[in-house]
Design a protein around this motif. Structure first.
Motif, PDB file in Angstrom:
ATOM      1  N   SER A  82      -5.806   5.784 -10.390  1.00  0.00           N
ATOM      2  CA  SER A  82      -5.290   4.519 -10.927  1.00  0.00           C
ATOM      3  C   SER A  82      -4.428   3.787  -9.898  1.00  0.00           C
ATOM      4  CB  SER A  82      -4.481   4.789 -12.179  1.00  0.00           C
ATOM      5  OG  SER A  82      -3.367   5.595 -11.861  1.00  0.00           O
ATOM      6  N   TYR A  83      -4.462   4.226  -8.646  1.00  0.00           N
ATOM      7  CA  TYR A  83      -3.655   3.685  -7.538  1.00  0.00           C
ATOM      8  C   TYR A  83      -2.183   4.007  -7.703  1.00  0.00           C
ATOM      9  CZ  TYR A  83      -7.885   0.814  -7.693  1.00  0.00           C
ATOM     10  OH  TYR A  83      -9.172   0.392  -7.820  1.00  0.00           O
ATOM     11  N   ALA A  84      -1.654   3.842  -8.950  1.00  0.00           N
ATOM     12  CA  ALA A  84      -0.256   4.159  -9.231  1.00  0.00           C
ATOM     13  C   ALA A  84       0.706   3.444  -8.300  1.00  0.00           C
ATOM     14  CB  ALA A  84      -0.033   5.681  -9.178  1.00  0.00           C
ATOM     15  N   LEU A  85       0.394   2.187  -7.984  1.00  0.00           N
ATOM     16  CA  LEU A  85       1.358   1.395  -7.216  1.00  0.00           C
ATOM     17  C   LEU A  85       2.478   0.970  -8.149  1.00  0.00           C
ATOM     18  CD1 LEU A  85      -1.114  -0.823  -5.183  1.00  0.00           C
ATOM     19  CD2 LEU A  85       0.057   1.233  -4.445  1.00  0.00           C
ATOM     20  N   PRO A 130       1.304  -5.971  -6.066  1.00  0.00           N
ATOM     21  CA  PRO A 130       0.032  -5.259  -6.310  1.00  0.00           C
ATOM     22  C   PRO A 130      -0.908  -5.995  -7.261  1.00  0.00           C
ATOM     23  CG  PRO A 130       1.860  -3.732  -6.390  1.00  0.00           C
ATOM     24  CD  PRO A 130       2.463  -5.097  -6.237  1.00  0.00           C
ATOM     25  N   GLY A 131      -0.340  -6.674  -8.263  1.00  0.00           N
ATOM     26  CA  GLY A 131      -1.159  -7.381  -9.233  1.00  0.00           C
ATOM     27  C   GLY A 131      -1.994  -8.494  -8.629  1.00  0.00           C
ATOM     28  N   GLY A 135      -9.013  -4.498  -6.140  1.00  0.00           N
ATOM     29  CA  GLY A 135      -9.001  -3.041  -6.282  1.00  0.00           C
ATOM     30  C   GLY A 135      -9.014  -2.314  -4.946  1.00  0.00           C
ATOM     31  N   GLN A 138      -5.685  -2.637  -3.241  1.00  0.00           N
ATOM     32  CA  GLN A 138      -4.688  -1.774  -3.878  1.00  0.00           C
ATOM     33  C   GLN A 138      -4.866  -0.332  -3.436  1.00  0.00           C
ATOM     34  OE1 GLN A 138      -4.093  -2.179  -8.100  1.00  0.00           O
ATOM     35  NE2 GLN A 138      -4.561  -4.345  -8.061  1.00  0.00           N
TER      36      GLN A 138
ATOM     37  N   GLY B 288       0.339  -5.565 -13.722  1.00  0.00           N
ATOM     38  CA  GLY B 288       0.753  -4.400 -12.956  1.00  0.00           C
ATOM     39  C   GLY B 288      -0.282  -3.926 -11.964  1.00  0.00           C
ATOM     40  N   LYS B 291      -4.597   0.325 -12.810  1.00  0.00           N
ATOM     41  CA  LYS B 291      -5.898   0.038 -13.413  1.00  0.00           C
ATOM     42  C   LYS B 291      -6.422   1.316 -14.023  1.00  0.00           C
ATOM     43  CE  LYS B 291      -8.581  -3.698 -11.400  1.00  0.00           C
ATOM     44  NZ  LYS B 291      -9.632  -3.985 -10.435  1.00  0.00           N
TER      45      LYS B 291
END
Lengths: 358, 294
Positions: A82-85, A130-131, A135, A138, B288, B291
């Motif tokens: 989920s990248y988790a940024l 990040p938003g 993808g 990110q 955010g 994803k």
């Protein structure tokens, strides 16, 4: 850094998620954990990261037992599916956060963040949130954040699952290239066998928390030790069916329905219980041979671009194999097939263990 | 698709107008009557019953020191309650959402039951508790501004109000924390955060809309609270704006409803202002970097 895992067990209540896993990962090696979802591969990874505590067994980094070491002291970097940024921080703040936590001077943070961002090809995005990124961008930030503190171990948890197919292929080679160049020991969790086969030096196949095999991609593909590996690895999947093994005049034959094929001496199953085995052959090892082949009829043809996947009836089984699309075969055509018996696999009907490689 | 007729455009508005009419009339009456001697319906009239009689005399109360004392008290009560509820709820909500500990489930259901308790049934028991707290030196009744946490102190009222507001706050915060991805928290732990730092620097920013919502709820609750300050402050007319208002209703005869309306509007204003400035925040949707979720 070398990683040694001894009899690792993780239980959640009465459920055993990871069951006595043993692994020995060399310095600089790229290892993939491969298995269907929910098989315990991510749980194992999170234990290595220090997020979960093992219920039993040891995790050893170099010569140090790290079972009780908190994640921040393990010198690891991790990339998540989920990248988790951190959405409230800019790309620069995301990248430099691990350094900020180490109380590094500001100049160093700026220099390092710029260097890593340039390495990842996101140098021009440092002020974005990040938003506002795609993808793929990110994922690069997430990778950069994992790399910036120069970890001794990189962990990947299905990092490419959320990307589109084309991007996935390019990121695959990019991650592989970075890992080679930096020489960081890496563990890569995936359920995608192509990712595992193309990227990893060695693959650990896990099923229901139990390690099935830990070996290089080639032997995993060509010398599967269990039925599960044979089924799971390879695309399109291996044909598997029951065959009767008979010995006549010192020669060994496999009988499938009314088809009788001689088994070459170099590839004889080591033992046969009750005369039956589960026999496997990959689609690419079945050929059309109008002279020596056995008769069969095409049920249907699935065009796959580079090849056509043909489905035929042999006995009461369906056999899949690949042909060149220019052969222009159609459903209903009668053809003669030949198995490349040098590539056949045999498995015990009861234990599902290979009769060739154990 | 058929083009919308004038009729189908008007009907929803008509319905909405009919439904909101009582509220609109009510507010209109309050505003009009604060500036009139008397009212007949929504029409301001003078003592003789003729149209007119507009006056500012109903607002004379703002020149009395008493109203400013109760306003100050109410502000302290609302802010104290908000701070207390938000801080405790953020910590408890995080623990209940993320950390496994014995009694977690029982604690969650207990707080819900507590929330279902009507305040009135607890008043007498709370009285004894506050009396007991009064006996504790300094903490009881020796603190500046809030007086302490005992009986007949503002701190005591804050303490009791907090206890009653906390179940809602904790559940709300737990719900918001539940929606933050585990991966983000794990990433921060691996990046080098302690658990506390993760909470403060990574988790709290993700639930800002929830904190805003809880702050507004708590502030409004504290600002309008009546039964608790009325029960536990001896001089009710010197306690909060709500008790002062109640005092006006019961102790002056005949009741000057125009003045009551003026005090009511006075009490309403800060809440309205507060709401105007925070509603954008309440409605803000977080974009955010997360994803999907696992």
């Amino acid at each position: 850094m070398t990683i040694t895992i001894n009899n690792l067990v993780k239980k959640f209540g009465s459920v055993t998620a990871v069951d006595k896993v043993n692994l020995d990962i060399k310095d600089g090696e790229f290892v993939a954990f491969l298995g269907p979802s929910g098989c315990g591969k991510t749980t194992t990874l999170l234990m290595i990261a220090g997020i979960y505590k093992p219920s039993d067994g040891d995790i050893i980094f170099d010569d140090r037992k790290v079972n009780d070491l908190p994640p921040k002291d393990r010198e690891i970097g991790m990339v998540f599916q989920s990248y988790a940024l951190y959405p409230h921080m800019s790309v620069y703040q995301n990248l430099s956060y691990p350094l900020r936590l180490k109380k590094r001077p500001k100049e160093e943070m700026k220099r390092e963040a710029q260097r890593i961002a340039d390495l990842m090809g996101i140098g021009h995005l440092l002020n974005r949130k990040p938003g506002q990124l795609s993808g793929g961008q990110q994922q690069r930030v997430a990778l950069g954040r994992a790399l910036i503190k120069k970890p001794k171990l990189l962990l990947f948890d299905e990092p490419l699952s959320n990307l589109d197919a084309r991007l996935r292929i390019s990121m695959r080679s990019e991650i592989k290239r970075l890992q080679r160049e930096l020489g960081i020991t890496s563990i890569y969790v995936t359920h995608d066998q192509i990712e595992a086969l193309t990227m990893a030096d060695r693959i650990a196949v896990i099923k229901n928390g139990v390690l099935q095999a830990f070996t290089d991609p080639e032997s995993l593909h060509d010398r599967p030790k269990t039925l599960f590996i044979a089924e799971f690895i390879g695309n399109p999947p291996m044909n598997l069916f029951v065959a009767e093994i008979k010995s006549e005049n010192g020669k060994l034959y496999a009988i499938i329905g009314d088809v009788k094929i001689e088994i070459p001496d170099v590839r004889r199953p080591k033992k046969v219980v009750n005369g039956n085995v589960r026999m496997g052959i990959r689609p690419q090892d079945i050929l059309i041979d109008e002279k020596e082949g056995f008769d069969t009829e095409i049920l249907f043809v699935e065009p796959m671009g580079r090849d056509d996947l043909i489905v035929c009836k042999v006995g009461d089984m369906q056999i899949h194999f690949l042909v060149d699309p220019t052969t222009n075969l159609k459903a209903g055509n009668k053809i003669k097939l030949k198995f490349n018996m040098q590539k056949c696999q045999y498995f015990d009907m009861e234990t599902d263990l290979s009769l060739l490689w154990n | 698709m058929k083009p919308k007729t004038v009729f189908s455009k008007i009907v929803p508005y008509l319905l909405l107008i009919i439904i909101t009419l009582p509220i609109i009339v009510g507010y209109s009456w309050i505003i009009i009557s604060t500036f009139s001697t008397k009212t007949h319906g929504l029409m301001p009239v003078d003592r003789a019953g003729n149209f007119g009689g507009l006056t500012l005399s109903n607002w004379n109360f703002i020149f009395e020191p008493e109203i400013w004392l109760v306003t100050f008290n109410t502000t302290i009560l609302a802010i104290g309650l908000t701070l207390g509820v938000v801080v405790v709820s953020m910590m408890a909500g995080y623990a209940l959402s993320r950390i496994k500990f014995p009694g977690r489930k029982a604690f969650l259901s207990m707080t819900l039951i507590l929330h279902a308790f009507p305040t009135v049934t607890l008043l007498i028991a709370i009285y004894f508790v506050l009396k007991w707290i009064s006996g504790i030196p300094i903490l009881g009744r020796g603190l500046p501004i809030i007086g302490g946490f005992g009986y007949n102190t503002l701190g005591g009222v804050i303490l009791v109000s907090m206890a009653l507001q906390l179940p809602l706050g904790i559940w709300l915060m737990k719900g918001f924390f539940d929606n933050v991805s585990w991966d983000m928290e794990r990433a921060s732990l691996i990046d080098g955060c302690s658990r506390f730092r993760t909470w403060r620097e990574i988790m709290i920013p993700q639930i800002k809309p929830g904190i805003a919502a809880l702050s507004i709820f708590s502030f409004i609750q504290g600002w309008g609270s009546f039964i608790i300050p009325y029960s536990f402050m001896v001089n009710a007319n010197k306690a909060t704006v709500a008790t002062y208002l109640n005092n006006l209703l019961s102790e002056t005869a005949p009741t000057n409803y125009s003045m009551v309306a003026a005090v009511g509007l006075f009490q309403l204003l800060p809440v309205l202002v507060f709401y105007i400035f925070t509603q954008k925040y309440l409605l803000s949707i977080f974009a955010g970097g997360v994803k999907g979720s696992s």
